[in-house]
Design an enzyme around this catalytic site. Sequence first.
Site, PDB file in Angstrom:
ATOM      1  N   GLU A   6      -4.693 -53.491 -34.919  1.00 52.24           N
ATOM      2  CA  GLU A   6      -3.472 -53.739 -35.685  1.00 52.24           C
ATOM      3  C   GLU A   6      -3.393 -55.237 -35.949  1.00 52.24           C
ATOM      4  O   GLU A   6      -3.494 -56.033 -35.019  1.00 52.24           O
ATOM      5  CB  GLU A   6      -2.238 -53.292 -34.900  1.00 52.24           C
ATOM      6  N   TYR A 119      -4.754 -48.006 -42.503  1.00 49.05           N
ATOM      7  CA  TYR A 119      -3.458 -47.358 -42.677  1.00 49.05           C
ATOM      8  C   TYR A 119      -2.349 -48.191 -42.048  1.00 49.05           C
ATOM      9  O   TYR A 119      -2.604 -49.279 -41.519  1.00 49.05           O
ATOM     10  CB  TYR A 119      -3.490 -45.936 -42.105  1.00 49.05           C
ATOM     11  N   ASP A 121       0.263 -48.477 -39.158  1.00 46.49           N
ATOM     12  CA  ASP A 121       0.646 -47.937 -37.861  1.00 46.49           C
ATOM     13  C   ASP A 121       1.892 -48.700 -37.412  1.00 46.49           C
ATOM     14  O   ASP A 121       1.820 -49.904 -37.177  1.00 46.49           O
ATOM     15  CB  ASP A 121      -0.488 -48.092 -36.850  1.00 46.49           C
ATOM     16  N   GLU A 126      -3.447 -51.349 -39.936  1.00 44.52           N
ATOM     17  CA  GLU A 126      -4.450 -51.117 -38.889  1.00 44.52           C
ATOM     18  C   GLU A 126      -5.775 -50.712 -39.509  1.00 44.52           C
ATOM     19  O   GLU A 126      -5.822 -49.897 -40.427  1.00 44.52           O
ATOM     20  CB  GLU A 126      -3.967 -50.018 -37.932  1.00 44.52           C
ATOM     21  N   SER A 128      -9.127 -48.956 -38.336  1.00 44.62           N
ATOM     22  CA  SER A 128      -9.820 -48.209 -37.289  1.00 44.62           C
ATOM     23  C   SER A 128     -11.275 -48.091 -37.700  1.00 44.62           C
ATOM     24  O   SER A 128     -11.581 -47.454 -38.705  1.00 44.62           O
ATOM     25  CB  SER A 128      -9.231 -46.809 -37.119  1.00 44.62           C
ATOM     26  N   ASN A 184     -12.219 -47.184 -28.051  1.00 43.94           N
ATOM     27  CA  ASN A 184     -12.442 -45.764 -27.796  1.00 43.94           C
ATOM     28  C   ASN A 184     -13.883 -45.536 -27.371  1.00 43.94           C
ATOM     29  O   ASN A 184     -14.799 -46.090 -27.976  1.00 43.94           O
ATOM     30  CB  ASN A 184     -12.157 -44.960 -29.068  1.00 43.94           C
ATOM     31  N   ARG A 266     -12.176 -38.701 -25.034  1.00 41.57           N
ATOM     32  CA  ARG A 266     -12.216 -40.027 -25.648  1.00 41.57           C
ATOM     33  C   ARG A 266     -11.410 -40.931 -24.741  1.00 41.57           C
ATOM     34  O   ARG A 266     -10.199 -40.764 -24.614  1.00 41.57           O
ATOM     35  CB  ARG A 266     -11.583 -39.970 -27.044  1.00 41.57           C
TER      36      ARG A 266
END
Lengths: 544, 65
Positions: A6, A119, A121, A126, A128, A184, A266
């Site tokens: 972010e 997108y 967040d 953010e 990803s 992750n 995850r």
Amino acid sequence: MGIETEYGVLAPGRPAANPMLLSSQVVTTYRALVARAGARPAARWDYDDEDPLADARGFHLRRASAHPSMLTDDPAVPAPAGPVQATAPGPSQVARPDVDEADDPSAANCILTNGARLYVDHAHPEYSSPEVTGPRDAVLWDVAGERVMLAATRSLTGSPIGPDVVLYKNNVDGKGASYGTHENYLVDRALPFAVLAALVTPFLVTRQVFAGSGRVGLGPTGDRPGFQLTQRADYIEAEIGLETTLRRPIVNTRDEPHADRDRWRRLHLILGDANLFEVATYLKLGTTSLVLWVLEHLDELAEAGVPARDELAALRLADPVGDVRRVSRDIDLVGKLELADGRTLTALQVQEAYTDVVARALAAIGPRRDDDAETYVVLDRWRSLLERLGTDPESCAREVEWVAKRRLLEGLRRRDGIDWDHPRLHALDLQWTDVRPERSIYHRLLASGAVERLVDEDAVADAVHHPPTDTRAYFRGEVMARYPDQVSAASWDSVIFDVPGAAALQRVPMLDPLRGTRAHIGSLLEASHDAAALLKGLRGDRSA
Amino acid sequence: MAGQERINPQNEDRTPDDDVDPPAPAAPAAQDRDADVDALLDEIDDVLESNAEQFVRGFVQKGGE
């Protein structure tokens, strides 16, 4: 593995600007920038498999019990910001909606041709990253995200109607707000979560010594003057838990594997800093991965004469949450942490104990040096940094972000005769992370040759538009590049196609993160001039 | 990478150039370091916000994640 970042968002001179709207403009501007003329409305995110309230400890938080900021899986009701501390089947059919879903600006979303997701967040844009298999690729697609944010900023600034927006790759505003950089890792589900959490925690608490990006100010609101190793330490309040917006934990328990949940979990880590230093990102992802590999092989290691389970269990900290702050404030790296068994070790000694176990584990059952060079580069660099941090931290200024930042801050204090509460030092900390090279302290250091790079800019430019070839991100990115008009929606583990003339939408699940690679489907993609041909090929060959 | 490639360990696309060289840092002498830092400070002086106090006060974010 992958990283979600972010970015801080600011409209210069407009303190009252709505950050959600600004973030949305970042996403829609980038989407317009990369869209082909005449393309259909952008593919939406497919939320069907998302479950942010599933807990890895085996229970499920009821929606009514969850804080509103945790409900991130309903695009119709975007999750608000968290509280600020004052202190494997083939394609399946999906019914086609009668009308396109409303394009809510607060749910702005863009699936990139490199397999990433851009997108909004909460109140931040953010990025990803796509799924990658190693730390060098993690660095490459993470830096690509910085360039995506830069392109969006440039486009908005160049537009007569768009607002000026500046983006920062950091995690704190110094007023009490924090926003995340989440890692992750795909982990074998056979490893019990309680074992995983217990044995990884001392590592996570102490890896700040090489992974921190440094911060001016102590305490959640930064009201106490001083310098600490990390951006995030003051916002970690629990040892383990589901939340990410409040009571943030060292080990997050969100059980949303975005993959076959019988085989994998995850591991979602929220305690790390956003790093600009590539070596920091590289080692943070690489060393964490190595520790997880050891944890996945505890039984095998015991049989091979490496009692990793017992040795790592002996490192259990008496007060892990307090130690996150202790390590972050211990800028001379000499403070002793109390272990549960009564011993005391420095953070560096805890890290050295992990490197020792990892080295013996690799020697016993790991790949050979010749067969997996990257694993050994990670181990060698990790050990080298720990040794130099213990003897001469300044020698790490090209690799360790907090060391480089502190060196510059100390230089400024010495030259200008100012103390830690001076706004110039705070400004340097913030401007360090500006995505615009001409306004970024980090980029000035880079241009001066004061920072080690691991990837070159040509490779980064390629990674902005192209996915990694060895994970399912390849499939996601390639179909977005090849058939953008025929992709209705996508997610981490699915793509929904809208083929002209077909009665229904076609959903292709991707529950195996290591399928959908170029090796699996590259030639089928080359041979498929449209999505209909691709789907026909996939039906004929379920292995994709 | 051990731990993330259990299904597909060959890494067939890689060439040796893809892999990161081991570190070979040369620690500069201590007296050179202050000079190095001063040179870097000269580099960043024109980037630093001239009104640092106003800039820092205006940097306000919402919580995230």
